[in-house]
Design a protein around this motif. Structure first.
Motif, PDB file in Angstrom:
ATOM      1  N   LEU A  91      31.223  32.480  37.808  1.00 53.30           N
ATOM      2  CA  LEU A  91      32.288  31.658  38.649  1.00 53.30           C
ATOM      3  C   LEU A  91      31.559  31.166  39.832  1.00 53.30           C
ATOM      4  O   LEU A  91      31.593  31.618  40.459  1.00 53.30           O
ATOM      5  CB  LEU A  91      33.743  32.397  39.267  1.00 53.30           C
ATOM      6  N   LYS A  92      31.267  30.168  39.311  1.00 49.60           N
ATOM      7  CA  LYS A  92      30.079  28.914  40.728  1.00 49.60           C
ATOM      8  C   LYS A  92      31.446  28.433  40.765  1.00 49.60           C
ATOM      9  O   LYS A  92      31.226  27.930  42.375  1.00 49.60           O
ATOM     10  CB  LYS A  92      29.162  28.093  39.430  1.00 49.60           C
ATOM     11  N   GLU A  93      32.354  28.154  40.877  1.00 49.05           N
ATOM     12  CA  GLU A  93      32.987  26.617  41.613  1.00 49.05           C
ATOM     13  C   GLU A  93      34.186  27.665  42.548  1.00 49.05           C
ATOM     14  O   GLU A  93      34.251  28.619  42.423  1.00 49.05           O
ATOM     15  CB  GLU A  93      34.784  26.227  40.606  1.00 49.05           C
ATOM     16  N   ASP A  94      34.249  26.551  43.876  1.00 43.02           N
ATOM     17  CA  ASP A  94      35.343  27.889  44.754  1.00 43.02           C
ATOM     18  C   ASP A  94      36.392  27.005  44.087  1.00 43.02           C
ATOM     19  O   ASP A  94      36.939  25.493  44.121  1.00 43.02           O
ATOM     20  CB  ASP A  94      34.795  26.143  46.500  1.00 43.02           C
ATOM     21  N   ILE A  95      37.478  27.827  44.614  1.00 42.83           N
ATOM     22  CA  ILE A  95      38.412  27.974  44.395  1.00 42.83           C
ATOM     23  C   ILE A  95      39.691  28.052  45.531  1.00 42.83           C
ATOM     24  O   ILE A  95      40.585  27.720  45.074  1.00 42.83           O
ATOM     25  CB  ILE A  95      38.995  29.345  42.884  1.00 42.83           C
ATOM     26  N   ARG A  96      38.749  27.383  46.736  1.00 41.19           N
ATOM     27  CA  ARG A  96      39.888  27.685  47.961  1.00 41.19           C
ATOM     28  C   ARG A  96      40.904  26.643  47.414  1.00 41.19           C
ATOM     29  O   ARG A  96      40.147  25.548  47.783  1.00 41.19           O
ATOM     30  CB  ARG A  96      38.883  27.619  48.988  1.00 41.19           C
ATOM     31  N   GLY A  97      41.884  26.997  47.548  1.00 39.84           N
ATOM     32  CA  GLY A  97      43.264  25.596  47.464  1.00 39.84           C
ATOM     33  C   GLY A  97      43.225  25.156  46.363  1.00 39.84           C
ATOM     34  O   GLY A  97      43.935  24.726  46.790  1.00 39.84           O
ATOM     35  N   ARG A  98      43.131  25.875  45.475  1.00 38.11           N
ATOM     36  CA  ARG A  98      42.983  25.138  43.868  1.00 38.11           C
ATOM     37  C   ARG A  98      44.259  26.001  43.341  1.00 38.11           C
ATOM     38  O   ARG A  98      44.265  27.256  43.525  1.00 38.11           O
ATOM     39  CB  ARG A  98      41.704  25.540  42.888  1.00 38.11           C
ATOM     40  N   GLY A 124      40.283  33.105  47.613  1.00 42.90           N
ATOM     41  CA  GLY A 124      41.474  31.381  48.460  1.00 42.90           C
ATOM     42  C   GLY A 124      42.412  30.822  47.510  1.00 42.90           C
ATOM     43  O   GLY A 124      42.891  29.702  47.870  1.00 42.90           O
ATOM     44  N   ALA A 125      42.690  31.003  46.474  1.00 45.99           N
ATOM     45  CA  ALA A 125      42.829  29.743  45.333  1.00 45.99           C
ATOM     46  C   ALA A 125      44.794  29.566  45.752  1.00 45.99           C
ATOM     47  O   ALA A 125      45.152  31.002  46.362  1.00 45.99           O
ATOM     48  CB  ALA A 125      43.248  30.803  43.853  1.00 45.99           C
ATOM     49  N   ALA A 126      45.364  28.769  46.060  1.00 50.69           N
ATOM     50  CA  ALA A 126      46.228  28.254  46.662  1.00 50.69           C
ATOM     51  C   ALA A 126      47.513  28.501  45.757  1.00 50.69           C
ATOM     52  O   ALA A 126      48.577  29.402  45.798  1.00 50.69           O
ATOM     53  CB  ALA A 126      46.794  26.417  46.328  1.00 50.69           C
ATOM     54  N   SER A 127      47.386  29.200  44.346  1.00 54.06           N
ATOM     55  CA  SER A 127      48.211  29.535  43.719  1.00 54.06           C
ATOM     56  C   SER A 127      47.521  30.374  42.215  1.00 54.06           C
ATOM     57  O   SER A 127      46.087  29.798  42.326  1.00 54.06           O
ATOM     58  CB  SER A 127      49.661  28.639  42.577  1.00 54.06           C
ATOM     59  N   ILE A 128      47.979  30.897  41.712  1.00 56.21           N
ATOM     60  CA  ILE A 128      47.333  31.648  40.116  1.00 56.21           C
ATOM     61  C   ILE A 128      48.560  32.045  39.343  1.00 56.21           C
ATOM     62  O   ILE A 128      49.645  32.848  39.487  1.00 56.21           O
ATOM     63  CB  ILE A 128      46.386  32.995  40.930  1.00 56.21           C
ATOM     64  N   GLU A 129      47.654  31.379  38.245  1.00 55.00           N
ATOM     65  CA  GLU A 129      49.634  31.369  37.242  1.00 55.00           C
ATOM     66  C   GLU A 129      48.181  32.125  35.978  1.00 55.00           C
ATOM     67  O   GLU A 129      47.456  31.942  35.758  1.00 55.00           O
ATOM     68  CB  GLU A 129      50.303  30.859  36.578  1.00 55.00           C
ATOM     69  N   VAL A 130      49.056  32.823  34.311  1.00 52.23           N
ATOM     70  CA  VAL A 130      48.440  33.193  33.708  1.00 52.23           C
ATOM     71  C   VAL A 130      49.076  32.055  32.520  1.00 52.23           C
ATOM     72  O   VAL A 130      49.992  32.713  32.324  1.00 52.23           O
ATOM     73  CB  VAL A 130      48.101  34.885  33.141  1.00 52.23           C
ATOM     74  N   ALA A 131      48.015  32.020  31.769  1.00 50.54           N
ATOM     75  CA  ALA A 131      48.329  31.364  30.001  1.00 50.54           C
ATOM     76  C   ALA A 131      47.388  32.212  29.795  1.00 50.54           C
ATOM     77  O   ALA A 131      46.306  32.093  29.123  1.00 50.54           O
ATOM     78  CB  ALA A 131      48.174  29.605  30.523  1.00 50.54           C
ATOM     79  N   THR A 132      48.060  32.730  28.545  1.00 45.41           N
ATOM     80  CA  THR A 132      47.526  33.614  27.616  1.00 45.41           C
ATOM     81  C   THR A 132      47.859  33.068  25.952  1.00 45.41           C
ATOM     82  O   THR A 132      49.038  32.804  25.552  1.00 45.41           O
ATOM     83  CB  THR A 132      47.647  35.113  27.608  1.00 45.41           C
ATOM     84  N   LEU A 133      46.989  32.934  24.943  1.00 48.80           N
ATOM     85  CA  LEU A 133      47.642  33.335  23.700  1.00 48.80           C
ATOM     86  C   LEU A 133      48.438  33.753  23.226  1.00 48.80           C
ATOM     87  O   LEU A 133      49.658  33.400  22.493  1.00 48.80           O
ATOM     88  CB  LEU A 133      46.198  32.847  22.534  1.00 48.80           C
TER      89      LEU A 133
END
Ligand code: 5GP
Ligand code: MG
Length: 179
Positions: A91-98, A124-133
């Motif tokens: 995971l290279k992306e900066d997820i801060r605030g995302r 530092g993610a702003a919110s985290i939810e899960v989508a699962t098949l």
């Protein structure tokens, strides 16, 4: 006409969820996500390898601006959960605030998601939810709030539409369960 069983190595699998039903459930999840994340430019985090096909079809159905990134985590060997969740890889992306939406193929015991969410929170993610098949509610061993499950299934081992048995079967368009 019912599709015939398929054999992968030592196991036989019978048709379980046909492609048309899978795609319909993916459309419904995408519509919910498009509604809930309007103006938030969500970052989908696809957990490889199993979720690649779901992530692809989900993205195609999104009607809002969104991004995708991929990471790898492996907690499964053969047909049983090892219960060990490895660190996030790649995971290279900066997820801060995302606003992050984890895209999973299947939530079984929940070990993977339970291990992953704190790691994403730390970044530092702003919110985290899960989508699962798929989700197997009877196998869940963690209190998880999986907000976007496309389909619930019984506690059967399944392959197809990205899900594998020892690396094989991911190319099947439909989902099959072990006989
Ligand atoms: P959990 O950590 O929730 O027990 O399991 C998560 C991972 O185990 C999934 O992302 C998936 O890769 C794998 N897994 C769980 N159940 C199944 C299944 O029925 N079939 C396949 N192919 N993989 C599964
Ligand atoms: Mg997975």
């Amino acid at each position: 006409m019912q599709k015939p069983p398929v054999t992968i190595q030592d196991k036989q699998f019978s048709i379980y969820i046909p492609e048309r039903k899978i795609l319909h459930s993916v459309e419904i999840v995408a519509a919910r996500l498009s509604h809930d994340y309007k103006g938030k430019q969500p970052l989908f985090l696809s957990v490889l390898n199993g979720s690649f096909m779901f992530a692809s079809d989900l993205m195609k159905e999104m009607s809002i601006e969104c991004e995708i990134a991929f990471m790898r985590l492996s907690s499964y060997a053969d047909m049983e959960s090892t219960g060990q969740v490895k660190e996030i890889m790649g995971l290279k992306e900066d997820i801060r605030g995302r606003h992050v939406v984890v895209v999973e193929d299947i939530v079984d015991t929940g070990h993977t998601i339970a291990g992953l969410i704190p790691q994403l929170q730390e970044k530092g993610a702003a919110s985290i939810e899960v989508a699962t098949l798929l989700i197997k509610p009877e196998s869940l061993q963690h209190e998880l709030n999986i907000k976007y499950p496309a389909m619930s299934i019984a506690n059967d081992f399944v392959v197809g539409y990205g899900l594998d048995y020892n690396g094989l079967g991911r190319n099947l368009r439909d989902i099959y369960k072990v006989m």
